[in-house]
Scaffold this active site. Structure first.
Site, PDB file in Angstrom:
ATOM      1  N   ASN A  46       0.964  -1.324  -0.119  1.00 58.17           N
ATOM      2  CA  ASN A  46      -0.039   0.468   0.120  1.00 58.17           C
ATOM      3  C   ASN A  46       0.928   1.126   0.211  1.00 58.17           C
ATOM      4  OD1 ASN A  46      -1.886   1.964   0.482  1.00 58.17           O
ATOM      5  ND2 ASN A  46      -2.617   1.401   2.695  1.00 58.17           N
ATOM      6  N   TRP A  47       1.065   2.174  -1.014  1.00 58.36           N
ATOM      7  CA  TRP A  47       1.829   3.449  -1.346  1.00 58.36           C
ATOM      8  C   TRP A  47       1.864   4.031  -0.449  1.00 58.36           C
ATOM      9  CZ3 TRP A  47       3.304   2.926  -6.783  1.00 58.36           C
ATOM     10  CH2 TRP A  47       3.911   1.128  -7.629  1.00 58.36           C
ATOM     11  N   LYS A  48       0.033   3.824   0.100  1.00 56.47           N
ATOM     12  CA  LYS A  48      -0.598   5.436   0.565  1.00 56.47           C
ATOM     13  C   LYS A  48      -0.219   6.595  -0.113  1.00 56.47           C
ATOM     14  CE  LYS A  48      -0.041   3.367   4.911  1.00 56.47           C
ATOM     15  NZ  LYS A  48       0.092   3.717   6.363  1.00 56.47           N
ATOM     16  N   HIS A 104      -9.380   1.199   6.291  1.00 59.80           N
ATOM     17  CA  HIS A 104      -8.407   1.666   6.007  1.00 59.80           C
ATOM     18  C   HIS A 104      -8.434   2.651   7.960  1.00 59.80           C
ATOM     19  CE1 HIS A 104      -4.230   2.779   6.801  1.00 59.80           C
ATOM     20  NE2 HIS A 104      -3.557   1.463   6.212  1.00 59.80           N
ATOM     21  N   GLU A 129      -6.716   4.542   8.456  1.00 57.40           N
ATOM     22  CA  GLU A 129      -6.069   6.356   7.799  1.00 57.40           C
ATOM     23  C   GLU A 129      -7.640   6.869   7.775  1.00 57.40           C
ATOM     24  OE1 GLU A 129      -2.709   5.530   5.964  1.00 57.40           O
ATOM     25  OE2 GLU A 129      -1.249   4.817   8.061  1.00 57.40           O
ATOM     26  N   GLU A 148      -5.357  -5.172  11.493  1.00 54.51           N
ATOM     27  CA  GLU A 148      -4.099  -3.987  11.310  1.00 54.51           C
ATOM     28  C   GLU A 148      -4.473  -3.177  12.984  1.00 54.51           C
ATOM     29  OE1 GLU A 148      -2.433  -2.717   7.390  1.00 54.51           O
ATOM     30  OE2 GLU A 148      -4.090  -1.483   7.152  1.00 54.51           O
ATOM     31  N   GLY A 174       3.049   1.581  11.350  1.00 54.95           N
ATOM     32  CA  GLY A 174       3.606   2.830  11.264  1.00 54.95           C
ATOM     33  C   GLY A 174       4.356   2.969  12.265  1.00 54.95           C
ATOM     34  N   SER A 228       3.708  -2.848  10.149  1.00 60.46           N
ATOM     35  CA  SER A 228       5.195  -2.768  10.234  1.00 60.46           C
ATOM     36  C   SER A 228       6.020  -4.334  10.091  1.00 60.46           C
ATOM     37  CB  SER A 228       5.200  -2.351  12.148  1.00 60.46           C
ATOM     38  OG  SER A 228       4.998  -0.790  12.363  1.00 60.46           O
ATOM     39  N   GLY A 233       2.551  -1.392   4.630  1.00 57.95           N
ATOM     40  CA  GLY A 233       3.123   0.054   3.949  1.00 57.95           C
ATOM     41  C   GLY A 233       4.369   0.206   3.815  1.00 57.95           C
TER      42      GLY A 233
HETATM   43  C1  PEP Z   1      -0.367   0.296   6.414  1.00 63.13           C
HETATM   44  O1  PEP Z   1      -0.594   1.501   6.602  1.00 63.13           O
HETATM   45  O2  PEP Z   1      -1.504  -0.729   5.958  1.00 63.13           O
HETATM   46  C2  PEP Z   1       0.248  -0.143   7.047  1.00 63.13           C
HETATM   47  C3  PEP Z   1       0.669  -1.489   7.390  1.00 63.13           C
HETATM   48  O3  PEP Z   1       1.210   0.315   6.990  1.00 63.13           O
HETATM   49  P1  PEP Z   1       3.155   0.439   7.744  1.00 63.13           P
HETATM   50  O4  PEP Z   1       3.290  -1.581   7.173  1.00 63.13           O
HETATM   51  O5  PEP Z   1       3.463   1.082   7.351  1.00 63.13           O
HETATM   52  O6  PEP Z   1       2.922   0.034   9.124  1.00 63.13           O
END
Ligand code: PEP
Length: 259
Positions: free
Chosen positions: A9-11, A97, A99, A169, A175, A214, A235
């Site tokens: 997921n490049w966000k 998500h 976010e 998640e 993050g 993470s 992410g």
């Molecule tokens: C995410 O935002 O779905 C995610 C898992 O991010 P990260 O891998 O950076 O924790």
């Protein structure tokens, strides 16, 4: 056997050069290495989906969108519909998500509408669920996950979960650089699968349950070895093709050693 499904997921990251270089690197990797256990997908932002689809042509890399609107067409300035995504080769859509729940105030009811529009147009939703740190500390993780699933179960029935993906998640792990404990994650994934199984055993067996929070190439071993962890939503560590490829390579190796 279900493929181990890894999505990057490049966000809110990337530009045209990034997209071209990244996809070229993955294509080079896949030309040299056939994936026996993993399936991969990237989730660029809306503006780069069309270009990504062109570059991904003739590969097995699936295209995922990071969001979709609940409407099909009409006066909804700034929105993107499921038909538009379908039109440019998108197969999966991330919804729920944290976010979007936090920054865009998306509720379980609103996310359920997105789930419905995706399913009824034959694309596959990736439903993100998970608890905050406070909820974890109060031992509420399972209740929170059940509640996030319940709205869809009650609105659309268990059949709606046929051929779908749930990404567990924990919000505090996203993050943060600190992933959750793989044994605890397995426990939650089993709970999620059993929860769906109460309504339909087959659907529960087929559902892909990803972990996100993470993940990087140094911490994937124990996650992959858990029975109910069927993939990752990644992410930060997906933001360079090199890191993403390292994770996929390592996942292939670990899974091949288990079978
Ligand atoms: C995410 O935002 O779905 C995610 C898992 O991010 P990260 O891998 O950076 O924790």
């Amino acid at each position: 056997m279900k493929p181990f499904f890894i999505i990057g997921n490049w966000k809110l990251n990337g530009n045209t050069i990034f997209v071209k270089n990244y996809i070229n690197k993955i294509k080079n990797f896949l030309n040299k290495k056939k994936l026996n256990y993993c399936k991969i997908s990237i989730a660029p932002s809306y503006t780069y989906l069309y270009l990504s689809n062109i570059y991904l042509n003739n590969t097995k890399i699936a295209l995922t969108a990071q969001n979709v609107d609940i409407n099909l067409s009409g006066s909804f300035t700034g929105e993107i519909s499921i038909n538009m995504l379908k039109d440019i080769g998108v197969k999966y859509v991330i919804i729920g998500h944290s976010e979007r729940r936090i920054f865009h105030k998306e509720t379980n009811e609103y996310i359920s509408k997105k789930f419905h529009i995706i399913k009824s147009n034959d694309l596959i939703p990736i439903l993100c669920i998970g608890e905050t740190k406070l909820e974890k500390d109060m031992n509420q993780t399972k209740d929170i996950c059940a509640k996030q699933i319940d709205v869809i179960l009650n609105d659309q029935g268990v059949q709606a979960f046929n051929n779908t993906i749930i990404a567990y998640e924990p919000i505090w792990a996203i993050g943060s650089g600190k992933s959750a404990n793989p044994i605890e994650v397995q426990n939650i994934h089993k709970f999620i699968r059993d929860y769906i199984a109460q309504k339909d055993l087959n659907i529960s067996k087929n559902i892909i349950i990803q972990y996100g929070g993470s993940i990087n190439e140094n911490n994937i071993d124990m996650f992959i070895k858990q029975k109910d962890i069927n993939g990752f939503l990644i992410g930060k560590a997906s933001l360079t093709a090199e890191n993403f490829i390292s994770i996929v390579k390592k996942a292939e190796k670990i899974i091949s050693s288990i079978h």
